[in-house]
Design a protein around this motif. Structure first.
Motif, short mmCIF file in Angstrom:
data_model
loop_
_atom_site.label_atom_id
_atom_site.label_comp_id
_atom_site.label_asym_id
_atom_site.label_seq_id
_atom_site.Cartn_x
_atom_site.Cartn_y
_atom_site.Cartn_z
N ASN A 93 5.61 -6.23 1.95
CA ASN A 93 6.76 -5.78 1.16
C ASN A 93 7.67 -6.99 0.90
N ASN A 118 4.30 0.31 0.98
CA ASN A 118 3.32 0.94 1.87
C ASN A 118 2.25 1.57 0.99
N ASN A 170 10.14 6.38 9.06
CA ASN A 170 9.52 7.66 8.71
C ASN A 170 10.38 8.47 7.74
N ARG A 187 -1.65 2.27 8.73
CA ARG A 187 -0.37 2.92 8.43
C ARG A 187 0.34 2.33 7.22
N THR A 227 1.14 -4.48 19.05
CA THR A 227 0.64 -3.93 17.79
C THR A 227 -0.81 -4.37 17.59
O1 UT7 Z 1 10.92 -1.12 0.84
C1 UT7 Z 1 11.86 -0.12 0.99
C2 UT7 Z 1 11.26 1.16 1.27
N1 UT7 Z 1 10.48 1.08 2.48
C3 UT7 Z 1 9.71 2.04 2.77
O2 UT7 Z 1 9.61 2.94 1.99
C4 UT7 Z 1 8.98 1.99 4.06
C5 UT7 Z 1 8.81 3.39 4.53
N2 UT7 Z 1 8.21 3.59 5.83
C6 UT7 Z 1 6.95 3.24 6.18
O3 UT7 Z 1 6.27 2.54 5.46
C7 UT7 Z 1 6.40 3.81 7.46
O4 UT7 Z 1 7.27 4.81 7.90
C8 UT7 Z 1 6.19 2.78 8.58
C9 UT7 Z 1 5.01 1.90 8.24
C10 UT7 Z 1 7.42 1.94 8.75
C11 UT7 Z 1 5.88 3.48 9.88
O5 UT7 Z 1 4.78 4.35 9.75
P1 UT7 Z 1 4.87 5.86 10.28
O6 UT7 Z 1 3.56 6.46 10.06
O7 UT7 Z 1 6.04 6.50 9.60
O8 UT7 Z 1 5.10 5.66 11.81
P2 UT7 Z 1 6.31 6.14 12.73
O9 UT7 Z 1 7.55 5.39 12.41
O10 UT7 Z 1 6.39 7.65 12.69
O11 UT7 Z 1 5.79 5.69 14.13
C12 UT7 Z 1 4.60 6.25 14.72
C13 UT7 Z 1 4.27 5.48 15.97
C14 UT7 Z 1 5.46 5.28 16.91
O12 UT7 Z 1 5.01 5.40 18.23
P3 UT7 Z 1 5.23 6.75 19.07
O13 UT7 Z 1 6.72 6.96 19.10
O14 UT7 Z 1 4.51 7.81 18.32
O15 UT7 Z 1 4.64 6.43 20.40
C15 UT7 Z 1 5.87 3.85 16.66
O16 UT7 Z 1 6.53 3.28 17.76
O17 UT7 Z 1 3.82 4.17 15.64
C16 UT7 Z 1 4.54 3.21 16.42
N3 UT7 Z 1 4.61 1.95 15.70
C17 UT7 Z 1 3.69 0.98 15.82
N4 UT7 Z 1 2.58 0.90 16.58
C18 UT7 Z 1 1.85 -0.22 16.48
C19 UT7 Z 1 5.56 1.53 14.82
N5 UT7 Z 1 5.26 0.29 14.38
C20 UT7 Z 1 4.11 -0.07 14.99
C21 UT7 Z 1 3.31 -1.22 14.95
N6 UT7 Z 1 2.20 -1.25 15.71
N7 UT7 Z 1 3.62 -2.29 14.18
#
Ligand code: UT7
Length: 329
Positions: free
Chosen positions: A284, A257, A220, A38, A30
């Motif tokens: 969080n 977020n 997501n 993000r 990361t």
């Molecule tokens: O408190 C209760 C409520 N909680 C929430 O509401 C949290 C809701 N969710 C979020 O805040 C976001 O969805 C996250 C921050 C968890 C993730 O962000 P996102 O923009 O939805 O990313 P994603 O899950 O669609 O992942 C996009 C990419 C993935 O890689 P690929 O598959 O596109 O190659 C993940 O593996 O980002 C990758 N990824 C990371 N990369 C670097 C996920 N976590 C990380 C990380 N560092 N820490």
């Protein structure tokens, strides 16, 4: 005379160990840039090995009781919201926290509503006070989320932090110092969007061990549902109470977020001065996030007696809720 419930005081406790995004770069695939972009998060705080949720909560609670001008003996009921209790099952974190405060022979219990914890606490406290059951209620959101994080899962472990927030809810006859309205809801069909699988399962002599009960999240999917649900929920509570965005002094959303907060804030036309943001500092902190954010604007001198706050939260369960609260200090 009709009794109303008043949020009389607010306090928080932040553990001392500050963890930067760059600290994760050494152990995970990361980057500081990804996390900031993000999520908006820059730092979060982790409790020490010998500090549990009840310890964090006790420190916030002591200050909240003092700020309410009360003594621990005046507290009639203690309720704690946590997804990271000291013990699994029993005893409740509320019982432990009461003992640490020196409160005995008073009711104490936990609620399990994840990140919506503080809104559910307000709803309970409001009902107990308006019904005349209790006069002074201590509500606490206390979380050592770091104890249930999987530090090999980059999609969750960078998001959360530890901390506690506490408030004293007292009885008042003045409606303009009261908790005006609270709405809470849930939908368990989405239980696996955010959950912590149990460590032990089975019965009798057959007991299977599962991997440790780390928090898991469909990030997501949760994100999209959070924006939609929170926007609707907040619109509904404002409409029901005939309150417009411009009437709100502070919009204090759950701090999961920055992109969720911005999306909801923009759709509801709040200005940047109205929206309280602390996710960049604390990450969080689940049930502690709203009272910690409220305490930040209190300690910086921005939150004044009589100010109208709009709160909203969304979390595991799934659970969500919103509240309109005059600061009753
Ligand atoms: O408190 C209760 C409520 N909680 C929430 O509401 C949290 C809701 N969710 C979020 O805040 C976001 O969805 C996250 C921050 C968890 C993730 O962000 P996102 O923009 O939805 O990313 P994603 O899950 O669609 O992942 C996009 C990419 C993935 O890689 P690929 O598959 O596109 O190659 C993940 O593996 O980002 C990758 N990824 C990371 N990369 C670097 C996920 N976590 C990380 C990380 N560092 N820490």
């Amino acid at each position: 005379m009709k009794k109303y419930a008043s949020l009389k005081s607010i306090a928080s406790y932040i553990p001392s160990r500050c963890v930067k995004n760059s600290d994760f770069e050494a152990v995970l695939d990361t980057t500081d840039e990804w996390i900031r972009k993000r999520t908006g998060i820059q730092t979060r705080y982790f409790a020490s090995d010998d500090e549990n949720s009840s310890d964090l909560g006790t420190k916030a609670a002591k200050l909240a009781i003092e700020r309410a001008g009360l003594a621990v003996g005046d507290i009639d009921l203690v309720i704690v919201a946590t997804l990271s209790p000291d013990y699994l099952g029993m005893p409740s974190t509320a019982c432990l926290l009461s003992a640490k405060l020196g409160i005995r022979n008073k009711p104490a219990f936990d609620i399990s509503t994840a990140c919506s914890g503080f809104i559910y606490l307000l709803s309970l406290a409001k009902s107990f006070i308006e019904s005349g059951t209790y006069e002074n209620i201590l509500i606490v959101g206390a979380e050592k989320v770091s104890s249930i994080l999987d530090f090999k899962d980059r999609s969750t472990c960078v998001l959360f932090g530890d901390g506690a927030g506490a408030a004293v809810i007292t009885s008042t006859t003045e409606q303009d110092k009261s908790i005006l309205d609270v709405h809470i809801s849930s939908d368990g069909t989405y239980y696996d969007y955010l959950f912590t699988p149990r460590t032990l399962k089975g019965s009798g002599f057959l007991q299977e061990r599962f991997s440790p009960q780390y928090l898991q999240m469909k990030g997501n999917e949760t994100f999209k549902l959070a924006v939609k649900t929170l926007t609707n929920d907040v619109e509904n509570i404002m409409k029901k109470n005939n309150i417009a965005s411009k009437d709100i002094d502070f919009f204090i959303p759950h701090q999961a977020n920055l992109r969720i907060i911005s999306a909801v804030g923009e759709q509801l036309k709040f200005s940047s001065e109205q929206v309280v943001i602390t996710v960049e500092k604390y990450g969080n902190t689940s049930a502690a996030s709203i009272p910690m954010a409220m305490n930040d604007i209190y300690e910086s001198g921005r939150l004044k007696a009589g100010d109208l706050m709009l709160l909203d939260a969304f979390g595991g369960g799934l659970t969500w809720g919103s509240a309109l609260v005059y600061f009753g200090a």
